[in-house]
Design a protein around this motif. Structure first.
Motif, PDB file in Angstrom:
ATOM      1  N   ASN A 240      -3.535   6.250  -2.809  1.00 22.75           N
ATOM      2  CA  ASN A 240      -4.769   6.042  -2.053  1.00 22.75           C
ATOM      3  C   ASN A 240      -5.001   6.732  -0.785  1.00 22.75           C
ATOM      4  O   ASN A 240      -6.147   7.030  -0.369  1.00 22.75           O
ATOM      5  CB  ASN A 240      -5.054   4.459  -2.058  1.00 22.75           C
ATOM      6  CG  ASN A 240      -5.122   3.699  -3.221  1.00 22.75           C
ATOM      7  OD1 ASN A 240      -5.582   4.228  -4.502  1.00 22.75           O
ATOM      8  ND2 ASN A 240      -4.938   2.445  -3.273  1.00 22.75           N
ATOM      9  N   LYS A 241      -4.046   6.603  -0.003  1.00 24.10           N
ATOM     10  CA  LYS A 241      -3.928   7.016   1.348  1.00 24.10           C
ATOM     11  C   LYS A 241      -4.210   8.789   1.480  1.00 24.10           C
ATOM     12  O   LYS A 241      -5.166   9.106   1.999  1.00 24.10           O
ATOM     13  CB  LYS A 241      -2.619   6.875   1.993  1.00 24.10           C
ATOM     14  CG  LYS A 241      -2.602   7.236   3.429  1.00 24.10           C
ATOM     15  CD  LYS A 241      -1.308   6.746   4.025  1.00 24.10           C
ATOM     16  CE  LYS A 241      -1.421   7.335   5.698  1.00 24.10           C
ATOM     17  NZ  LYS A 241      -0.210   6.741   6.490  1.00 24.10           N
TER      18      LYS A 241
ATOM     19  N   LEU B  52     -11.396   2.216   6.456  1.00 27.38           N
ATOM     20  CA  LEU B  52     -11.236   2.051   7.796  1.00 27.38           C
ATOM     21  C   LEU B  52     -11.168   3.186   8.533  1.00 27.38           C
ATOM     22  O   LEU B  52     -10.556   4.212   8.039  1.00 27.38           O
ATOM     23  CB  LEU B  52      -9.992   1.161   8.169  1.00 27.38           C
ATOM     24  CG  LEU B  52      -9.903  -0.446   7.553  1.00 27.38           C
ATOM     25  CD1 LEU B  52      -8.641  -1.239   7.735  1.00 27.38           C
ATOM     26  CD2 LEU B  52     -11.181  -1.098   7.909  1.00 27.38           C
ATOM     27  N   THR B  53     -11.489   3.150   9.716  1.00 27.79           N
ATOM     28  CA  THR B  53     -11.193   4.390  10.733  1.00 27.79           C
ATOM     29  C   THR B  53      -9.729   4.305  11.249  1.00 27.79           C
ATOM     30  O   THR B  53      -9.532   3.395  12.187  1.00 27.79           O
ATOM     31  CB  THR B  53     -12.174   4.613  11.866  1.00 27.79           C
ATOM     32  OG1 THR B  53     -13.095   5.011  10.950  1.00 27.79           O
ATOM     33  CG2 THR B  53     -11.877   5.882  12.424  1.00 27.79           C
TER      34      THR B  53
ATOM     35  N   GLN C  76      -9.095   5.784   6.356  1.00 24.99           N
ATOM     36  CA  GLN C  76      -7.985   5.462   5.442  1.00 24.99           C
ATOM     37  C   GLN C  76      -8.216   4.001   4.841  1.00 24.99           C
ATOM     38  O   GLN C  76      -8.972   3.314   5.343  1.00 24.99           O
ATOM     39  CB  GLN C  76      -6.792   5.363   6.096  1.00 24.99           C
ATOM     40  CG  GLN C  76      -6.782   4.243   7.405  1.00 24.99           C
ATOM     41  CD  GLN C  76      -5.576   4.218   8.386  1.00 24.99           C
ATOM     42  OE1 GLN C  76      -5.063   5.322   8.430  1.00 24.99           O
ATOM     43  NE2 GLN C  76      -5.395   2.876   8.827  1.00 24.99           N
ATOM     44  N   PRO C  77      -7.685   3.741   3.786  1.00 28.79           N
ATOM     45  CA  PRO C  77      -7.778   2.523   3.100  1.00 28.79           C
ATOM     46  C   PRO C  77      -7.089   1.358   3.770  1.00 28.79           C
ATOM     47  O   PRO C  77      -6.113   1.626   4.453  1.00 28.79           O
ATOM     48  CB  PRO C  77      -7.090   2.829   1.643  1.00 28.79           C
ATOM     49  CG  PRO C  77      -6.284   3.825   1.967  1.00 28.79           C
ATOM     50  CD  PRO C  77      -6.800   4.812   3.039  1.00 28.79           C
ATOM     51  N   LYS C  78      -7.514   0.187   3.665  1.00 29.75           N
ATOM     52  CA  LYS C  78      -6.849  -0.948   4.221  1.00 29.75           C
ATOM     53  C   LYS C  78      -5.371  -1.277   3.804  1.00 29.75           C
ATOM     54  O   LYS C  78      -5.153  -0.760   2.751  1.00 29.75           O
ATOM     55  CB  LYS C  78      -7.631  -2.346   3.745  1.00 29.75           C
ATOM     56  CG  LYS C  78      -9.152  -2.191   4.474  1.00 29.75           C
ATOM     57  CD  LYS C  78      -9.796  -3.257   3.947  1.00 29.75           C
ATOM     58  CE  LYS C  78     -11.221  -3.415   3.982  1.00 29.75           C
ATOM     59  NZ  LYS C  78     -12.108  -4.683   3.801  1.00 29.75           N
ATOM     60  N   LEU C  79      -4.679  -1.447   4.617  1.00 26.25           N
ATOM     61  CA  LEU C  79      -3.244  -1.962   4.263  1.00 26.25           C
ATOM     62  C   LEU C  79      -3.163  -2.962   3.349  1.00 26.25           C
ATOM     63  O   LEU C  79      -3.871  -3.897   3.213  1.00 26.25           O
ATOM     64  CB  LEU C  79      -2.610  -2.372   5.630  1.00 26.25           C
ATOM     65  CG  LEU C  79      -2.150  -1.133   6.609  1.00 26.25           C
ATOM     66  CD1 LEU C  79      -1.627  -1.937   7.908  1.00 26.25           C
ATOM     67  CD2 LEU C  79      -1.518  -0.272   6.077  1.00 26.25           C
ATOM     68  N   PRO C  80      -2.092  -2.941   2.212  1.00 26.06           N
ATOM     69  CA  PRO C  80      -2.197  -3.801   1.347  1.00 26.06           C
ATOM     70  C   PRO C  80      -1.483  -5.013   1.545  1.00 26.06           C
ATOM     71  O   PRO C  80      -0.679  -4.996   2.550  1.00 26.06           O
ATOM     72  CB  PRO C  80      -1.322  -3.104   0.199  1.00 26.06           C
ATOM     73  CG  PRO C  80      -0.325  -2.154   1.001  1.00 26.06           C
ATOM     74  CD  PRO C  80      -1.189  -1.580   2.073  1.00 26.06           C
TER      75      PRO C  80
ATOM     76  N   ASP D 106      -7.256  -5.312  -4.995  1.00 25.30           N
ATOM     77  CA  ASP D 106      -7.696  -4.145  -4.163  1.00 25.30           C
ATOM     78  C   ASP D 106      -8.898  -4.167  -3.846  1.00 25.30           C
ATOM     79  O   ASP D 106      -9.545  -4.475  -4.762  1.00 25.30           O
ATOM     80  CB  ASP D 106      -6.897  -2.861  -4.718  1.00 25.30           C
ATOM     81  CG  ASP D 106      -5.273  -2.898  -4.450  1.00 25.30           C
ATOM     82  OD1 ASP D 106      -4.582  -3.894  -4.068  1.00 25.30           O
ATOM     83  OD2 ASP D 106      -4.555  -1.989  -4.901  1.00 25.30           O
ATOM     84  N   ASP D 107      -9.381  -3.658  -3.016  1.00 22.88           N
ATOM     85  CA  ASP D 107     -10.625  -2.864  -2.764  1.00 22.88           C
ATOM     86  C   ASP D 107     -11.172  -1.803  -3.729  1.00 22.88           C
ATOM     87  O   ASP D 107     -10.393  -1.016  -3.944  1.00 22.88           O
ATOM     88  CB  ASP D 107     -10.991  -2.601  -1.321  1.00 22.88           C
ATOM     89  CG  ASP D 107     -11.176  -3.693  -0.405  1.00 22.88           C
ATOM     90  OD1 ASP D 107     -11.315  -4.731  -0.769  1.00 22.88           O
ATOM     91  OD2 ASP D 107     -10.755  -3.339   0.897  1.00 22.88           O
ATOM     92  N   GLU D 108     -12.440  -1.851  -4.210  1.00 27.10           N
ATOM     93  CA  GLU D 108     -12.816  -0.827  -4.857  1.00 27.10           C
ATOM     94  C   GLU D 108     -13.231   0.443  -4.271  1.00 27.10           C
ATOM     95  O   GLU D 108     -14.301   0.627  -3.820  1.00 27.10           O
ATOM     96  CB  GLU D 108     -13.995  -1.459  -5.966  1.00 27.10           C
ATOM     97  CG  GLU D 108     -13.660  -2.536  -6.850  1.00 27.10           C
ATOM     98  CD  GLU D 108     -14.670  -3.153  -7.629  1.00 27.10           C
ATOM     99  OE1 GLU D 108     -15.720  -3.030  -7.004  1.00 27.10           O
ATOM    100  OE2 GLU D 108     -14.675  -3.344  -8.642  1.00 27.10           O
ATOM    101  N   ILE D 109     -12.146   1.122  -3.714  1.00 30.52           N
ATOM    102  CA  ILE D 109     -12.411   2.363  -2.839  1.00 30.52           C
ATOM    103  C   ILE D 109     -12.906   3.574  -3.662  1.00 30.52           C
ATOM    104  O   ILE D 109     -13.234   4.541  -2.876  1.00 30.52           O
ATOM    105  CB  ILE D 109     -11.305   2.729  -2.133  1.00 30.52           C
ATOM    106  CG1 ILE D 109     -10.046   3.097  -2.976  1.00 30.52           C
ATOM    107  CG2 ILE D 109     -10.922   1.402  -1.161  1.00 30.52           C
ATOM    108  CD1 ILE D 109      -8.702   3.682  -2.101  1.00 30.52           C
TER     109      ILE D 109
END
Length: 252
Positions: free
Chosen positions: A124-125, A143-144, A151-155, A195-198
């Protein structure tokens, strides 16, 4: 003057004196049987016409002599390991596995089963970092980071204990799904279920806009050709290939 009321065999282009004679010819002809559809008994002039008919009308894999409910199901079968060679190597250090497609490779990396110890969070990252113009990622769900990159949110790592038992089953405190064993509940918590649907199927390329929690989910959607994105499948495969290459460089 008598009028000739003969009948013609459309396959042989031969005339017969009447319908009964034509019927006897049709039933007795081995040529006709060779090119007769075993599913609807329609007859054809040659083998290729019969094959084309079985594929189009009955969603048939002629090699396997197997019928499918839809064209999509048939295409998925034709893309399976029964008919395709595994040619996509895993770039992970110490891994020798081969896959049918990018979706299979990405799913392998996300699963954590690769000897390189790559996880879906690494994937993801890197996918977000590579997809700078947010073609396949949802900017609103990212997130910025301190370096200015998205970048994706930390799990959030959650481990259930015996306290999750609700009297009959083990219950997820996030979605309240119940599981028969504590192990199954912890597998659920470790999965991308929360998880978020990124990821998204890009509407910019006539995609359907569907959202996904994993890159492999998006890859499978694109490869299944279930929406308008199929017209841009080559471009999407290029994006997926480049993201996978970026992951490969990271895990070497």
């Amino acid at each position: 003057m008598a009028v000739f009321n003969g009948q013609i065999c459309q396959l042989c282009n031969v005339w017969f004196v009447d319908a009964n004679a034509l019927e006897r010819h049709t039933k007795a002809s081995f040529v006709h049987r060779d090119f007769q559809c075993p599913n609807c008994y329609e007859r054809f002039h040659g083998p290729q016409e019969l094959v084309d008919h079985r594929v189009a009308a009955h969603h048939c894999c002629v090699n396997c002599n197997r019928l499918f409910k839809s064209h999509q199901s048939l295409q998925m079968h034709l893309k399976s390991s029964l008919h395709k060679e595994r040619t996509v190597p895993c770039p992970g250090q110490g891994c020798t596995k081969l896959f049918l497609s990018g979706a299979g490779l990405v799913n392998h990396l996300e699963s954590g089963a690769c000897p390189s110890r790559t996880t879906r969070h690494h994937v993801n990252k890197l996918a977000v970092r590579y997809d700078e113009t947010n073609i396949v990622t949802n900017a609103s769900r990212l997130l910025t980071g301190p370096d200015g990159h998205m970048q994706p949110k930390l799990p959030v790592v959650s481990i259930a204990t015996s306290l999750s038992f609700n009297g009959t089953q083990f219950e997820c405190f996030l979605c309240h799904r119940a599981f028969k064993t504590l192990g199954r509940l912890n597998e659920h918590l470790a999965s991308p279920a929360h998880d978020d649907e990124i990821y998204k199927c890009p509407a910019l390329w006539d995609g359907c806009g569907a959202e996904f929690r994993t890159l492999s989910g998006l890859c499978q959607h694109v490869e299944s050709e279930t929406c308008g994105i199929r017209r841009f499948n080559r471009h999407m495969q290029n994006v997926i290939s480049e993201v996978t290459t970026a992951v490969g460089k990271f895990i070497h």
